[in-house]
Design a protein around this motif. Structure first.
Motif, mmCIF file in Angstrom:
data_model
loop_
_atom_site.group_PDB
_atom_site.id
_atom_site.type_symbol
_atom_site.label_atom_id
_atom_site.label_comp_id
_atom_site.label_asym_id
_atom_site.label_seq_id
_atom_site.Cartn_x
_atom_site.Cartn_y
_atom_site.Cartn_z
ATOM 1 N N LEU A 42 -37.766 -83.946 -12.517
ATOM 2 C CA LEU A 42 -36.972 -84.915 -13.259
ATOM 3 C C LEU A 42 -36.017 -85.556 -12.264
ATOM 4 O O LEU A 42 -35.213 -84.881 -11.621
ATOM 5 C CB LEU A 42 -36.186 -84.241 -14.381
ATOM 6 C CG LEU A 42 -35.121 -85.105 -15.065
ATOM 7 C CD1 LEU A 42 -35.752 -86.321 -15.725
ATOM 8 C CD2 LEU A 42 -34.321 -84.292 -16.082
ATOM 9 N N LEU A 43 -36.103 -86.878 -12.116
ATOM 10 C CA LEU A 43 -35.304 -87.600 -11.129
ATOM 11 C C LEU A 43 -34.165 -88.328 -11.832
ATOM 12 O O LEU A 43 -34.397 -89.151 -12.714
ATOM 13 C CB LEU A 43 -36.189 -88.598 -10.387
ATOM 14 C CG LEU A 43 -35.700 -89.065 -9.012
ATOM 15 C CD1 LEU A 43 -35.465 -87.885 -8.081
ATOM 16 C CD2 LEU A 43 -36.708 -90.019 -8.389
ATOM 17 N N LEU A 44 -32.930 -88.024 -11.431
ATOM 18 C CA LEU A 44 -31.744 -88.638 -12.004
ATOM 19 C C LEU A 44 -31.167 -89.637 -11.011
ATOM 20 O O LEU A 44 -31.156 -89.387 -9.793
ATOM 21 C CB LEU A 44 -30.689 -87.584 -12.335
ATOM 22 C CG LEU A 44 -30.996 -86.607 -13.475
ATOM 23 C CD1 LEU A 44 -31.795 -85.424 -12.978
ATOM 24 C CD2 LEU A 44 -29.715 -86.111 -14.122
ATOM 25 N N ALA A 45 -30.670 -90.763 -11.519
ATOM 26 C CA ALA A 45 -30.108 -91.792 -10.647
ATOM 27 C C ALA A 45 -29.110 -92.640 -11.417
ATOM 28 O O ALA A 45 -29.086 -92.638 -12.655
ATOM 29 C CB ALA A 45 -31.212 -92.666 -10.058
ATOM 30 N N ASP A 46 -28.308 -93.384 -10.658
ATOM 31 C CA ASP A 46 -27.303 -94.261 -11.252
ATOM 32 C C ASP A 46 -27.859 -95.676 -11.406
ATOM 33 O O ASP A 46 -29.029 -95.937 -11.120
ATOM 34 C CB ASP A 46 -26.040 -94.263 -10.391
ATOM 35 C CG ASP A 46 -24.788 -94.507 -11.206
ATOM 36 O OD1 ASP A 46 -24.912 -94.780 -12.408
ATOM 37 O OD2 ASP A 46 -23.670 -94.415 -10.643
ATOM 38 N N ARG A 47 -27.009 -96.629 -11.770
ATOM 39 C CA ARG A 47 -27.464 -97.963 -12.155
ATOM 40 C C ARG A 47 -28.129 -98.747 -11.027
ATOM 41 O O ARG A 47 -28.896 -99.666 -11.281
ATOM 42 C CB ARG A 47 -26.281 -98.771 -12.700
ATOM 43 C CG ARG A 47 -25.831 -98.325 -14.060
ATOM 44 C CD ARG A 47 -24.656 -99.134 -14.546
ATOM 45 N NE ARG A 47 -23.464 -98.912 -13.737
ATOM 46 C CZ ARG A 47 -22.258 -99.385 -14.043
ATOM 47 N NH1 ARG A 47 -22.108 -100.100 -15.144
ATOM 48 N NH2 ARG A 47 -21.222 -99.143 -13.276
ATOM 49 N N GLY A 48 -27.848 -98.409 -9.777
ATOM 50 C CA GLY A 48 -28.436 -99.149 -8.676
ATOM 51 C C GLY A 48 -29.944 -99.015 -8.577
ATOM 52 O O GLY A 48 -30.583 -99.784 -7.848
ATOM 53 N N TYR A 49 -30.531 -98.072 -9.294
ATOM 54 C CA TYR A 49 -31.967 -97.828 -9.210
ATOM 55 C C TYR A 49 -32.712 -98.296 -10.458
ATOM 56 O O TYR A 49 -33.840 -97.906 -10.691
ATOM 57 C CB TYR A 49 -32.230 -96.337 -8.976
ATOM 58 C CG TYR A 49 -31.685 -95.868 -7.651
ATOM 59 C CD1 TYR A 49 -32.446 -95.944 -6.499
ATOM 60 C CD2 TYR A 49 -30.399 -95.356 -7.552
ATOM 61 C CE1 TYR A 49 -31.956 -95.524 -5.286
ATOM 62 C CE2 TYR A 49 -29.887 -94.927 -6.338
ATOM 63 C CZ TYR A 49 -30.671 -95.023 -5.202
ATOM 64 O OH TYR A 49 -30.172 -94.608 -3.996
ATOM 65 N N GLU A 50 -32.076 -99.148 -11.247
ATOM 66 C CA GLU A 50 -32.698 -99.690 -12.450
ATOM 67 C C GLU A 50 -33.736 -100.734 -12.049
ATOM 68 O O GLU A 50 -33.402 -101.831 -11.606
ATOM 69 C CB GLU A 50 -31.621 -100.322 -13.339
ATOM 70 C CG GLU A 50 -32.153 -100.966 -14.599
ATOM 71 C CD GLU A 50 -31.051 -101.634 -15.387
ATOM 72 O OE1 GLU A 50 -31.367 -102.349 -16.360
ATOM 73 O OE2 GLU A 50 -29.863 -101.460 -15.032
ATOM 74 N N SER A 51 -35.009 -100.401 -12.184
ATOM 75 C CA SER A 51 -36.089 -101.292 -11.774
ATOM 76 C C SER A 51 -37.389 -100.844 -12.416
ATOM 77 O O SER A 51 -37.685 -99.643 -12.474
ATOM 78 C CB SER A 51 -36.220 -101.285 -10.243
ATOM 79 O OG SER A 51 -37.452 -101.818 -9.826
#
Length: 453
Positions: A269-278
């Motif tokens: 499960l990969l978690l990320a912040d808004r910069g990776y919205e794509s």
């Protein structure tokens, strides 16, 4: 360290630290001698530089300072880093991690068969652990600290020459070897819990590298800026992958897809912040067979802006979206259903659709499955999350808790920069920075790993 360092280092700064008789001063003072054993004019200079040579009976002072230095060395974080490199790495393994790289030192030498073949004061197997132990001091002081004030230690010039003979790939190999050796494959409800994020690092100015150089403005000094992309295991507190990019050429989405595609982890499960919205990032995770949990924008831009979402502060809506880059009359009619069809322009990178298509080519669709979850975090603010986790297994309150765990990668960057001293570099070249950053990652890995439950 501490007071003992002040009595030894400060007087010696008047002269060159690496001259042989100065090393004798430091060595003999550390052993408790009142005067160093030198000859010629050196004794008179040494007597002036040695604070212990000016009083007749100072043995109790020397013993007290030596005990204080030993006590602070045992219980200070600075020395913990050196002792971690020297001893801790060797405990759970048959041999130190850098020894695996030194077994193939010919493979990591700039000139195989010529470099790292002779027995020198800075051989291959000493250069790597020495770089691991770098802190914020000058290079001469780092050498003296690491080698225990040994007068036979090599000079800074010798170290720089030996470092240039080792390829950055040696440290990349060390990073992956160490991460695999401490990887216990701990799972969170059956999956690996990973986080991806980036962090900028300012280094010394180097105008010869325009891809990272920034001229100073408003009286600010010029500098170079690098961008670190890392994948971090939140449950085990270890790095599993990393990429470094020059700031003007930085592409977080490209780094994301590269680290995902080359990973050997089966389920995560990969978690990320808004910069990776794509859409492209989501598609790579879906095709990998992983899960994602990413915070997305609430405003007019982003994935949520093109969907018909409830006008409430809390909801959980599933979507089965078909993406296409075709624009025929039939496709335009389908695109009116915003929650099921989406057009991807050719200017946006999407690796799972043809880059170009002719007018009479059939339309190609890529199906993307996810849910969008929104929940309030205060009386006036909400967070929006996109994920492909199963709604029955991971309801809204689990989504909140999982996203909060993402903060672990932020604290790992803080440890990497400040606690382990990545901010203090001893080089300007890109290759030298790679030799510094990748070894620091196992240090952060080991520090977090040793303190984890």
């Amino acid at each position: 360290s501490g007071d003992f360092e002040q009595h030894i280092r400060c007087p010696v700064r008047r002269t060159h630290l690496c001259t042989p008789w100065n090393r004798t001063i430091i060595s003999q003072t550390a052993k408790g001698h009142a005067k160093p054993r030198t000859s010629g004019t050196a004794p008179r200079i040494a007597e002036r530089c040695n604070p212990y040579a000016q009083t007749a009976d100072t043995s109790w002072i020397r013993q007290a300072l030596i005990f204080l230095a030993w006590f602070r060395a045992c219980f200070s974080w600075k020395s913990l880093q050196i002792r971690l490199v020297r001893k801790v790495f060797t405990v759970p393994f048959e041999k130190p991690p850098w020894q695996y790289s030194s077994d193939y030192k010919w493979l990591f030498s700039a000139r195989p068969g010529k470099d790292n073949t002779r027995n020198r004061k800075f051989p291959f197997q000493k250069v790597i652990p020495f770089i691991l132990a770098f802190r914020g001091g000058t290079l001469n002081h780092e050498i003296m600290d690491f080698f225990g004030l040994d007068p036979s230690a090599g000079t800074s010039s010798a170290f720089i020459q030996r470092r240039s003979t080792i390829l950055p790939e040696a440290f990349e190999s060390l990073f992956h070897d160490f991460s695999r050796s401490v990887d216990e494959n701990k799972l969170y409800r059956g999956i690996r819990l990973l986080a991806v994020d980036g962090s900028d690092l300012q280094i010394a100015a180097n105008p010869k590298d325009p891809d990272s150089y920034y001229p100073g403005v408003n009286g600010q000094r010029a500098y170079n800026l690098l961008h670190i992309n890392a994948m971090y295991d939140l449950h085990q507190h270890i790095y599993v992958d990393a990429l470094v990019q020059k700031s003007r050429k930085a592409d977080e989405s490209a780094a994301w897809t590269a680290m995902v595609d080359r990973s050997a982890i089966e389920s995560a499960l990969l978690l990320a912040d808004r910069g990776y919205e794509s859409y492209n990032n989501l598609a790579h995770i879906q095709e990998k067979g992983w899960n994602f949990l990413i915070r997305i924008k609430n405003g007019t831009a982003g994935i949520a802006s093109g969907l018909a979402l409830p006008a409430t502060d809390e909801f959980d809506v599933p979507f089965h979206l078909k993406l296409t880059n075709k624009q025929s009359n039939e496709i335009k009619e389908l695109l009116k259903d915003k929650n099921h069809y989406r057009h991807i322009t050719n200017t946006i990178r999407f690796d799972y659709l043809p880059r170009t298509s002719r007018k009479y080519d059939p339309a190609v669709f890529f199906e993307l499955h996810f849910r969008i979850v929104r929940f309030p975090i205060s009386d006036t603010a909400c967070e929006t999350i996109i994920t492909n986790l199963d709604a029955s297994a991971f309801p809204l309150h689990d989504i909140k808790r999982l996203y909060a765990m993402r903060w672990g990668i932020e604290t790992s960057f803080r440890n990497l920069k400040h606690t382990l001293g990545l901010l203090h570099l001893h080089a300007k070249k890109w290759s030298s920075f790679s030799r510094r950053f990748l070894p620091s990652s196992p240090c952060t890995t080991s520090a977090n790993w040793l303190h984890s439950p």
